[in-house]
Design an enzyme around this catalytic site. Structure first.
Site, PDB file in Angstrom:
ATOM      1  N   SER A  52     -26.716   0.027 -14.371  1.00 21.73           N
ATOM      2  CA  SER A  52     -25.939  -1.108 -13.877  1.00 21.73           C
ATOM      3  C   SER A  52     -24.982  -1.638 -14.933  1.00 21.73           C
ATOM      4  O   SER A  52     -25.365  -1.881 -16.085  1.00 21.73           O
ATOM      5  CB  SER A  52     -26.883  -2.228 -13.435  1.00 21.73           C
ATOM      6  OG  SER A  52     -26.164  -3.409 -13.182  1.00 21.73           O
ATOM      7  N   ASP A  84     -25.942  -7.036   1.752  1.00 21.26           N
ATOM      8  CA  ASP A  84     -26.731  -6.788   2.964  1.00 21.26           C
ATOM      9  C   ASP A  84     -26.993  -5.307   3.176  1.00 21.26           C
ATOM     10  O   ASP A  84     -28.116  -4.910   3.505  1.00 21.26           O
ATOM     11  CB  ASP A  84     -25.987  -7.334   4.190  1.00 21.26           C
ATOM     12  CG  ASP A  84     -25.875  -8.852   4.185  1.00 21.26           C
ATOM     13  OD1 ASP A  84     -26.732  -9.508   3.558  1.00 21.26           O
ATOM     14  OD2 ASP A  84     -24.935  -9.375   4.800  1.00 21.26           O
ATOM     15  N   HIS A 113     -29.263 -15.016   2.247  1.00 23.55           N
ATOM     16  CA  HIS A 113     -28.644 -14.754   3.544  1.00 23.55           C
ATOM     17  C   HIS A 113     -29.682 -14.007   4.366  1.00 23.55           C
ATOM     18  O   HIS A 113     -30.409 -13.167   3.844  1.00 23.55           O
ATOM     19  CB  HIS A 113     -27.367 -13.924   3.381  1.00 23.55           C
ATOM     20  CG  HIS A 113     -26.670 -13.583   4.670  1.00 23.55           C
ATOM     21  ND1 HIS A 113     -26.508 -14.490   5.694  1.00 23.55           N
ATOM     22  CD2 HIS A 113     -26.095 -12.441   5.106  1.00 23.55           C
ATOM     23  CE1 HIS A 113     -25.850 -13.912   6.693  1.00 23.55           C
ATOM     24  NE2 HIS A 113     -25.593 -12.674   6.361  1.00 23.55           N
ATOM     25  N   GLY A 139     -20.746 -17.875  -6.293  1.00 22.45           N
ATOM     26  CA  GLY A 139     -21.644 -17.996  -7.416  1.00 22.45           C
ATOM     27  C   GLY A 139     -21.065 -18.709  -8.621  1.00 22.45           C
ATOM     28  O   GLY A 139     -21.759 -19.481  -9.298  1.00 22.45           O
ATOM     29  N   GLU A 232       5.323 -19.457   3.592  1.00 20.38           N
ATOM     30  CA  GLU A 232       5.053 -20.344   4.717  1.00 20.38           C
ATOM     31  C   GLU A 232       3.740 -20.029   5.432  1.00 20.38           C
ATOM     32  O   GLU A 232       3.095 -20.937   5.965  1.00 20.38           O
ATOM     33  CB  GLU A 232       6.211 -20.292   5.724  1.00 20.38           C
ATOM     34  CG  GLU A 232       7.537 -20.772   5.170  1.00 20.38           C
ATOM     35  CD  GLU A 232       7.492 -22.223   4.688  1.00 20.38           C
ATOM     36  OE1 GLU A 232       6.640 -22.990   5.172  1.00 20.38           O
ATOM     37  OE2 GLU A 232       8.313 -22.588   3.816  1.00 20.38           O
ATOM     38  N   GLU A 236       0.947 -21.436   1.353  1.00 19.82           N
ATOM     39  CA  GLU A 236       0.719 -22.851   1.610  1.00 19.82           C
ATOM     40  C   GLU A 236      -0.569 -23.119   2.370  1.00 19.82           C
ATOM     41  O   GLU A 236      -0.989 -24.279   2.506  1.00 19.82           O
ATOM     42  CB  GLU A 236       1.914 -23.447   2.353  1.00 19.82           C
ATOM     43  CG  GLU A 236       3.174 -23.494   1.492  1.00 19.82           C
ATOM     44  CD  GLU A 236       4.286 -24.322   2.123  1.00 19.82           C
ATOM     45  OE1 GLU A 236       3.994 -25.115   3.049  1.00 19.82           O
ATOM     46  OE2 GLU A 236       5.438 -24.177   1.692  1.00 19.82           O
ATOM     47  N   SER A 257       3.245 -34.269   6.698  1.00 24.69           N
ATOM     48  CA  SER A 257       4.307 -35.050   7.323  1.00 24.69           C
ATOM     49  C   SER A 257       3.986 -35.314   8.793  1.00 24.69           C
ATOM     50  O   SER A 257       3.180 -34.609   9.414  1.00 24.69           O
ATOM     51  CB  SER A 257       5.636 -34.300   7.226  1.00 24.69           C
ATOM     52  OG  SER A 257       5.612 -33.150   8.061  1.00 24.69           O
TER      53      SER A 257
END
Length: 364
Positions: A52, A84, A113, A139, A232, A236, A257
């Site tokens: 690992s 999973d 989970h 995490g 756009e 945002e 707005s």
């Protein structure tokens, strides 16, 4: 019915006295759990396979590292924090043998989970407590907010209470993690799993991604510059979501707005209409009856060809190409480097998505 919520004064660490927690996996969630518990005074051992990439990091963090099998043998509480699609393989081969009645009196098997347990990939033995503490945050935030003395909210569920004290042990774990500072909501494995999958598919990932992609393509097809369309329809979005996160829809509408607020009320129901709601109900139905779980399990068992094809196609879209160039203009983006590395990993490491107890890139 209102949720039952537990806070810091509702539990102590006594249920973990004299116990060692084995954290299986050292990705985003794994490292946060291991370090938070350790800093709360709970003995921790991390379970990783020999090759690992996370082994060096865990050892550098001062955490004891063992093989998955040895960690599961040592741990009185075993928290499974690998993806999973890998949990069944790891559980069957390395954890389950450590849960024989003669070797596992009073052991607790925990998850963040409920997928593998709820959909029958893992069936724990009857003499073992089975519970869940699921932080509602990535995490790195679990770790950061713990260090700031705050903590992130979490969910609690008990699937099997062999000892009669499964909830107390889970709450003690949540306290050591820091989540009781913010609040831990009680749920079930079924509710957590099904609502989590639905949220991901209909809103947070599937719905939001498709909406961004469709909005971008609509503007580009109408002759607007791709860079303008990106700002756009994607860039945002964070500004709006941050406002929702801080104070809900009302605070977002207060902050934008009047023109934007009016467009929210009038145009939103035309995009998310009766057809969209019916599609959402169909998605939820497939989750509830297990169809999605069977499809995803089968995809992994068959080698993930469709999944990897869709991942590559998404990576190669015009939206992603335009965004990569524009994000280079924004050095303040905290996760820009990580995002670029993840994009490169799509083609160089197209396998599993999380570093844990088996070879896989770092992630969740």
């Amino acid at each position: 019915m209102a949720a039952t919520i537990y806070y810091d004064g509702d539990a102590g660490l006594e249920a973990l006295d004299g116990k060692t927690v084995a954290v299986i996996g050292y990705g985003s969630q794994g490292h946060a759990h291991a370090l938070n518990l350790r800093d709360s005074g709970v003995p921790v051992v991390v379970g990783l396979h020999e090759g690992s990439r996370s082994r060096v990091k865990a050892e550098a963090d001062g955490v004891r590292v063992e093989s998955v099998a040895d960690a599961a043998r040592i741990g009185d509480v075993i928290m499974v924090l690998v993806p999973d699609h890998l949990q069944k393989q790891i559980y069957d081969g390395q954890i389950a043998p450590q849960l024989a009645p003669r070797t596992a009196p009073g052991k607790t098997l925990m998850f963040a989970h409920g997928f593998a347990v709820h959909f029958g990939q893992i069936t724990p033995p009857e003499h073992v407590d089975v519970s869940m503490i699921a932080p509602k945050s990535p995490g790195h935030r679990v770790r950061e907010l713990y260090q700031e003395g705050i903590g992130v909210p979490a969910l609690l569920a008990v699937a099997q209470d062999a000892s009669g004290t499964a909830k107390q042990t889970a709450l003690a774990y949540g306290k050591a993690l820091g989540s009781l500072r913010a609040g831990i909501l009680e749920t079930t494995f079924k509710e957590e799993t099904e609502s989590d999958l639905f949220g991901e598919q209909a809103v947070l990932c599937g719905g939001a991604s498709a909406l961004v992609q469709a909005g971008f393509e609509t503007l580009v097809e109408a002759g607007y510059q791709p860079e303008i369309a990106y700002f756009e329809c994607l860039h945002e979005l964070k500004l709006i979501v941050d406002l929702m996160y801080e104070g809900g829809l009302s605070y977002m509408r207060y902050s934008v707005s009047d023109t934007a607020e009016y467009g929210d009320y009038t145009a939103g129901p035309k995009v998310v209409d009766a057809h969209t709601r019916e599609a959402m109900r169909a998605l939820l139905g497939r989750i509830q009856d297990g169809s999605f779980a069977r499809e995803w399990i089968g995809e992994n068992e068959a080698g993930r060809a469709n999944f990897l094809r869709m991942r590559e196609a998404g990576h190669d879209s015009e939206l992603e190409r335009v965004g990569q160039g524009l994000r280079a203009m924004m050095p303040w983006l905290r996760s820009g480097r990580d995002a670029q590395e993840a994009q490169a990993a799509v083609t160089t490491r197209p396998g599993a998505a999380t570093e844990g107890a088996v070879a896989a890139p770092a992630g969740e």
